[in-house]
Design a protein around this motif. Structure first.
Motif, PDB file in Angstrom:
ATOM      1  N   ARG A  46       0.918  -1.193  -0.030  1.00  0.00           N
ATOM      2  CA  ARG A  46      -0.010  -0.121  -0.047  1.00  0.00           C
ATOM      3  C   ARG A  46       0.899   1.182   0.025  1.00  0.00           C
ATOM      4  N   GLN A  47       1.862   1.363   0.798  1.00  0.00           N
ATOM      5  CA  GLN A  47       2.944   2.426   0.797  1.00  0.00           C
ATOM      6  C   GLN A  47       3.467   2.832  -0.505  1.00  0.00           C
ATOM      7  N   MET A  48       3.866   1.660  -0.968  1.00  0.00           N
ATOM      8  CA  MET A  48       4.711   1.881  -2.527  1.00  0.00           C
ATOM      9  C   MET A  48       3.453   2.406  -3.432  1.00  0.00           C
ATOM     10  N   ARG A  49       2.532   1.606  -3.393  1.00  0.00           N
ATOM     11  CA  ARG A  49       1.242   2.122  -4.446  1.00  0.00           C
ATOM     12  C   ARG A  49       1.108   3.511  -4.406  1.00  0.00           C
ATOM     13  N   LEU A  50       0.715   3.914  -3.086  1.00  0.00           N
ATOM     14  CA  LEU A  50       0.460   5.264  -2.674  1.00  0.00           C
ATOM     15  C   LEU A  50       1.468   6.357  -3.051  1.00  0.00           C
ATOM     16  N   ALA A  51       2.489   5.957  -2.966  1.00  0.00           N
ATOM     17  CA  ALA A  51       3.871   6.905  -3.148  1.00  0.00           C
ATOM     18  C   ALA A  51       3.794   6.945  -4.514  1.00  0.00           C
ATOM     19  N   ARG A  52       3.515   6.250  -5.638  1.00  0.00           N
ATOM     20  CA  ARG A  52       3.428   6.318  -6.910  1.00  0.00           C
ATOM     21  C   ARG A  52       2.257   7.022  -7.348  1.00  0.00           C
ATOM     22  N   LYS A  53       1.413   7.266  -6.548  1.00  0.00           N
ATOM     23  CA  LYS A  53      -0.014   7.603  -6.878  1.00  0.00           C
ATOM     24  C   LYS A  53      -0.744   6.905  -7.865  1.00  0.00           C
ATOM     25  N   TRP A  54      -0.769   5.423  -7.623  1.00  0.00           N
ATOM     26  CA  TRP A  54      -1.096   4.263  -8.439  1.00  0.00           C
ATOM     27  C   TRP A  54      -2.580   4.086  -7.673  1.00  0.00           C
ATOM     28  N   THR A  55      -3.670   3.807  -8.331  1.00  0.00           N
ATOM     29  CA  THR A  55      -4.716   3.063  -7.937  1.00  0.00           C
ATOM     30  C   THR A  55      -4.578   1.757  -7.912  1.00  0.00           C
ATOM     31  N   GLN A  56      -5.427   0.913  -7.035  1.00  0.00           N
ATOM     32  CA  GLN A  56      -4.997  -0.403  -7.135  1.00  0.00           C
ATOM     33  C   GLN A  56      -5.417  -1.228  -8.485  1.00  0.00           C
TER      34      GLN A  56
END
Length: 77
Positions: free
Chosen positions: A13-23
């Motif tokens: 979750r941290q890495m996804r959000l850091a990249r501003k990606w959706t699931q």
């Protein structure tokens, strides 16, 4: 911390959000369903070594980065 599955959930979750990606965006990058990504992030799925490798490739990190304890947030006075 409950174990490695929980660490992977938090780090994903941290890495996804850091990249501003959706699931959905992450799911497309790793060839999985958005539902499964959500289950990983909610600590309801235990990803295989193969899935960890695919996540690491998508995030452009070494797989062990997904297994590191998350940094603790600084407490506010």
């Amino acid at each position: 911390m409950d174990g490695l599955t929980e660490i992977v959930a938090i780090r994903t979750r941290q890495m996804r959000l850091a990249r501003k990606w959706t699931q959905e965006e992450l799911a497309d990058r790793v060839g999985l369903s958005a539902r499964y990504i959500g289950e990983i992030e909610r600590h309801r799925a235990s990803p295989t070594v193969n899935v960890l490798g695919r996540l690491a490739l998508a995030f452009e990190v070494e797989p062990e980065e997904l297994l590191k304890l998350p940094a603790k947030r600084a407490r506010r006075p």
